[in-house]
Write an enzyme that holds these catalytic residues in place. Structure first.
Site, PDB file in Angstrom:
ATOM      1  N   ASP A 196      -1.276   6.443  -4.582  1.00  0.00           N
ATOM      2  CA  ASP A 196      -1.174   5.498  -5.710  1.00  0.00           C
ATOM      3  C   ASP A 196      -2.509   5.416  -6.445  1.00  0.00           C
ATOM      4  OD1 ASP A 196       1.470   4.841  -5.002  1.00  0.00           O
ATOM      5  OD2 ASP A 196       1.161   2.729  -5.510  1.00  0.00           O
ATOM      6  N   TYR A 237       4.406   3.789  10.068  1.00  0.00           N
ATOM      7  CA  TYR A 237       5.724   3.620   9.483  1.00  0.00           C
ATOM      8  C   TYR A 237       6.829   3.744  10.536  1.00  0.00           C
ATOM      9  CZ  TYR A 237       4.411   3.912   4.506  1.00  0.00           C
ATOM     10  OH  TYR A 237       3.916   3.680   3.257  1.00  0.00           O
ATOM     11  N   ASP A 247     -11.947   5.192   3.882  1.00  0.00           N
ATOM     12  CA  ASP A 247     -12.600   4.257   2.947  1.00  0.00           C
ATOM     13  C   ASP A 247     -13.502   5.017   1.977  1.00  0.00           C
ATOM     14  OD1 ASP A 247     -14.143   4.853   5.188  1.00  0.00           O
ATOM     15  OD2 ASP A 247     -14.975   2.835   5.421  1.00  0.00           O
ATOM     16  N   LYS A 275      -9.769   7.886   9.951  1.00  0.00           N
ATOM     17  CA  LYS A 275     -10.660   6.761  10.242  1.00  0.00           C
ATOM     18  C   LYS A 275     -11.125   6.959  11.690  1.00  0.00           C
ATOM     19  CE  LYS A 275     -12.559   2.773   9.160  1.00  0.00           C
ATOM     20  NZ  LYS A 275     -13.626   2.650   8.150  1.00  0.00           N
ATOM     21  N   ASP A 332      -0.027   7.108   1.571  1.00  0.00           N
ATOM     22  CA  ASP A 332       0.697   6.211   0.668  1.00  0.00           C
ATOM     23  C   ASP A 332      -0.297   5.523  -0.267  1.00  0.00           C
ATOM     24  OD1 ASP A 332       2.874   4.652  -0.347  1.00  0.00           O
ATOM     25  OD2 ASP A 332       2.134   2.977   0.848  1.00  0.00           O
TER      26      ASP A 332
HETATM   27  C1  IPM Z   1       6.201   5.901  -1.517  1.00  0.00           C
HETATM   28  C2  IPM Z   1       6.720   4.490  -1.408  1.00  0.00           C
HETATM   29  C3  IPM Z   1       7.442   4.333  -0.076  1.00  0.00           C
HETATM   30  C4  IPM Z   1       6.430   4.611   1.027  1.00  0.00           C
HETATM   31  C5  IPM Z   1       8.134   2.965   0.110  1.00  0.00           C
HETATM   32  C6  IPM Z   1       9.142   2.701  -0.980  1.00  0.00           C
HETATM   33  C7  IPM Z   1       8.772   2.840   1.461  1.00  0.00           C
HETATM   34  O1  IPM Z   1       5.681   3.590  -1.554  1.00  0.00           O
HETATM   35  O2  IPM Z   1       7.028   6.837  -1.481  1.00  0.00           O
HETATM   36  O3  IPM Z   1       4.991   6.083  -1.666  1.00  0.00           O
HETATM   37  O4  IPM Z   1       5.676   3.706   1.405  1.00  0.00           O
HETATM   38  O5  IPM Z   1       6.417   5.741   1.511  1.00  0.00           O
HETATM   39 MG    MG Z   2       3.829   4.486  -2.124  1.00  0.00          MG
END
Ligand code: IPM
Ligand code: MG
Length: 357
Positions: free
Chosen positions: A251, A142, A223, A191, A247
């Site tokens: 999710d 990032y 993975d 990894k 990240d």
């Molecule tokens: C998160 C989001 C952010 C990230 C984006 C919006 C930049 O996906 O907070 O998980 O990737 O950190």
């Molecule tokens: Mg995210």
């Protein structure tokens, strides 16, 4: 107590979910006799529209000076044509970096009332899902150099992923400290069979582990970890990982709790000055429809009270109010089933607030 909170109202559904969290915070102020002063700090698309940049200096200053910052989500297709350095996301990344928030904590747990929303097989879900993802937030791909250049008659792009030892050490300590307060287990995800950053990560985490003899440490390739989260989630207590892996894994993990709309997060650096935000995005298609689930933001406000404002019992009260509302069968559309009662975003905020009075 009197506290100042910087408010990032954000884009898409964000003003609605932040509004719902404010209703809950107002109830906390009344019940416990606190005063919260809010300072508006536009970030993301909203800031681009009003000031031409995704992170105005004033907003960064407001967030740094306040006792804590509360945010919904930012971004949306409206700003897709912005150059990379002026995208809404860049505003959020610069805010995290500008505030020095290297530790992002995302608790993954399932409310008993939402067990039926878990997409995993009953025997797997019944192991219990209660772990925390500790994600490094201001390093890795990032924040390395991003570039796109002409090379051999075509475009070539690269993003540098880098980590230094001190960046790994400080986030590892956050994970081990957290494990000490939980079930004393850290799974460090990397990894290391491919990446140098991961090999340094593993070595450094092992060094830090020596300071915590009571904590059991294991390493897992990313993975494999993505597979284990759906195969055997009960094995995890604290997952420690770098920015991009965190990240993606967070999710994925949110889905086994039923809905990404339920998951809060805290981002902290040195000291207890933090930024609090749900982990979901700004869902532009739902903007203005009053059908978003504000619980992730409401629970983020609870984390803010606990970790930045030193208000444990007030945080407990919000978490209990959310649990009670769910127990009573009230749902937003993302977690709704037959026989349950549907609430809009605003009404969900009010229901939770009512339980605090
Ligand atoms: C998160 C989001 C952010 C990230 C984006 C919006 C930049 O996906 O907070 O998980 O990737 O950190
Ligand atoms: Mg995210």
């Amino acid at each position: 107590m009197e506290k100042t909170i910087a408010l990032i109202r954000g884009d898409g559904i964000s003003p609605e979910i932040v509004g719902a969290a404010l209703d809950v915070l107002n109830a906390v102020e009344k019940k416990y006799g606190h005063t919260f002063h809010y300072v508006e700090a536009p970030v993301g698309g909203d800031a681009i529209d009003r000031f031409g940049v995704p992170l105005p200096e004033e907003s960064l200053k407001a967030c740094k000076e306040a006792d804590a910052a509360l945010m919904g989500a930012i971004g949306g297709p409206k700003w897709d044509s912005q150059p990379p350095e002026n995208r809404p996301e860049r505003g959020l990344l610069n805010l995290r970096n500008g505030m020095g928030l290297y530790a992002n904590v995302r608790p993954i747990r399932i409310f008993p009332e939402l067990a039926c929303d878990c997409p995993l097989r009953e025997d797997i879900a019944s192991e219990g899902i209660d772990f925390v993802i500790v994600r490094e937030l201001i390093g890795g791909a990032y924040f390395g150099e991003h570039k796109t250049v002409e090379r051999d008659g075509e475009l070539y792009a690269s993003d540098i992923m880098g980590y230094s030892e001190h960046e790994i050490r400080r986030i590892a300590r956050v994970a081990f400290d957290m494990a000490m307060k939980r079930r004393k287990k850290v799974t460090s995800v990397d990894k290391a069979n491919v990446l140098d950053t991961s090999r340094l990560w593993r070595k450094t985490v092992e060094e830090v582990a020596k300071e915590y003899p009571e904590v059991e440490l294991n390493h897992m390739y990313v993975d494999n970890c993505s597979m284990q989260i759906i195969k055997h989630p009960g094995q995890f207590d604290v997952i420690l990982t770098e920015n991009l892996f965190g990240d993606i894994l967070s999710d994925e993990a949110s889905q086994i709790t039923g809905s990404i709309g339920m998951i809060p997060s805290s981002s902290l650096g040195e000291g207890n000055h933090g930024l609090y935000e749900p982990i979901h995005g700004s869902a532009p298609k739902h903007a203005g429809l009053n059908d978003a689930n504000p619980i992730g933001t409401i629970l983020s406000a609870a984390m803010m009270l606990r970790y930045s404002l030193d208000m444990d019992k007030e945080a407990d009260a919000i978490e209990q109010a959310v649990a009670d509302v769910l127990k009573d069968g009230w749902r937003c559309q993302d977690i709704l089933h037959e026989g349950e009662q549907l609430l809009g975003c605003k009404e969900m905020g009010q229901k939770v607030a009512e339980k605090i009075v």
